[in-house]
Motif scaffolding. Structure first.
Motif, PDB file in Angstrom:
ATOM      1  N   THR A  27       0.826  -1.208   0.000  1.00 20.72           N
ATOM      2  CA  THR A  27       0.000   0.000   0.000  1.00 20.72           C
ATOM      3  C   THR A  27       0.858   1.254   0.000  1.00 20.72           C
ATOM      4  O   THR A  27       0.637   2.175  -0.794  1.00 20.72           O
ATOM      5  CB  THR A  27      -0.933   0.010   1.227  1.00 20.72           C
ATOM      6  N   VAL A  28       1.850   1.294   0.872  1.00 20.26           N
ATOM      7  CA  VAL A  28       2.695   2.489   0.983  1.00 20.26           C
ATOM      8  C   VAL A  28       3.654   2.604  -0.200  1.00 20.26           C
ATOM      9  O   VAL A  28       3.925   3.702  -0.683  1.00 20.26           O
ATOM     10  CB  VAL A  28       3.472   2.473   2.324  1.00 20.26           C
ATOM     11  N   ALA A  31       0.552   1.364  -4.096  1.00 21.65           N
ATOM     12  CA  ALA A  31      -0.813   1.844  -4.298  1.00 21.65           C
ATOM     13  C   ALA A  31      -0.951   3.350  -4.060  1.00 21.65           C
ATOM     14  O   ALA A  31      -1.544   4.054  -4.886  1.00 21.65           O
ATOM     15  CB  ALA A  31      -1.778   1.083  -3.398  1.00 21.65           C
ATOM     16  N   LEU A  32      -0.427   3.854  -2.963  1.00 25.82           N
ATOM     17  CA  LEU A  32      -0.552   5.284  -2.680  1.00 25.82           C
ATOM     18  C   LEU A  32       0.216   6.149  -3.671  1.00 25.82           C
ATOM     19  O   LEU A  32      -0.327   7.146  -4.155  1.00 25.82           O
ATOM     20  CB  LEU A  32      -0.130   5.579  -1.240  1.00 25.82           C
ATOM     21  N   PRO A  33       1.482   5.807  -4.014  1.00 29.61           N
ATOM     22  CA  PRO A  33       2.170   6.623  -5.024  1.00 29.61           C
ATOM     23  C   PRO A  33       1.476   6.584  -6.389  1.00 29.61           C
ATOM     24  O   PRO A  33       1.417   7.596  -7.086  1.00 29.61           O
ATOM     25  CB  PRO A  33       3.566   6.008  -5.107  1.00 29.61           C
ATOM     26  N   LYS A  35      -1.764   6.196  -6.959  1.00 30.58           N
ATOM     27  CA  LYS A  35      -2.970   7.014  -6.854  1.00 30.58           C
ATOM     28  C   LYS A  35      -2.619   8.502  -6.907  1.00 30.58           C
ATOM     29  O   LYS A  35      -3.277   9.282  -7.591  1.00 30.58           O
ATOM     30  CB  LYS A  35      -3.699   6.682  -5.553  1.00 30.58           C
ATOM     31  N   LYS A  36      -1.562   8.897  -6.198  1.00 28.78           N
ATOM     32  CA  LYS A  36      -1.138  10.293  -6.195  1.00 28.78           C
ATOM     33  C   LYS A  36      -0.675  10.723  -7.587  1.00 28.78           C
ATOM     34  O   LYS A  36      -1.020  11.807  -8.060  1.00 28.78           O
ATOM     35  CB  LYS A  36      -0.002  10.491  -5.184  1.00 28.78           C
ATOM     36  N   SER A  39      -3.623  11.034  -9.952  1.00 25.41           N
ATOM     37  CA  SER A  39      -4.459  12.197  -9.641  1.00 25.41           C
ATOM     38  C   SER A  39      -3.838  13.485 -10.182  1.00 25.41           C
ATOM     39  O   SER A  39      -4.545  14.453 -10.421  1.00 25.41           O
ATOM     40  CB  SER A  39      -4.678  12.309  -8.133  1.00 25.41           C
TER      41      SER A  39
END
Length: 89
Positions: A27-28, A31-33, A35-36, A39
């Motif tokens: 996730t860290v 997935a989070l990078p 998504k960022k 966006s």
């Protein structure tokens, strides 16, 4: 208590802990990078974990897009504002 049950309990707890840490790392780290990056309307490369800025071919070649609607759509697709109007001498 039965030693086999104790051993199995510890094995299941260890497997569960490893899976939880794996999900947190995924996730860290991915997935989070991703998504960022998406966006911000950039390109995400999951293999290299790189967030890249898209570039119009016209920026590389120096050739301008003649159709203004197509140029506006291309700029909107990569998250850039419309091109400024040419300066009049």
């Amino acid at each position: 208590m039965n030693p086999t049950i104790e051993r199995l309990k510890l094995i299941f707890l260890a497997v569960f802990a490893v899976l939880v840490v794996g999900v947190i790392v995924w996730t860290v780290g991915w997935a989070l990078p991703q998504k960022k990056c998406e966006s911000q309307r950039k390109w995400w490369d999951p293999g290299q974990r790189v967030c890249a800025q898209p570039v119009l071919i016209s920026d590389i070649t120096g050739r301008t897009i003649q159709d203004k609607q197509a140029e506006a759509e291309a700029r909107a697709a990569i998250g850039r504002p419309a091109a400024p109007a040419p300066k009049q001498p």
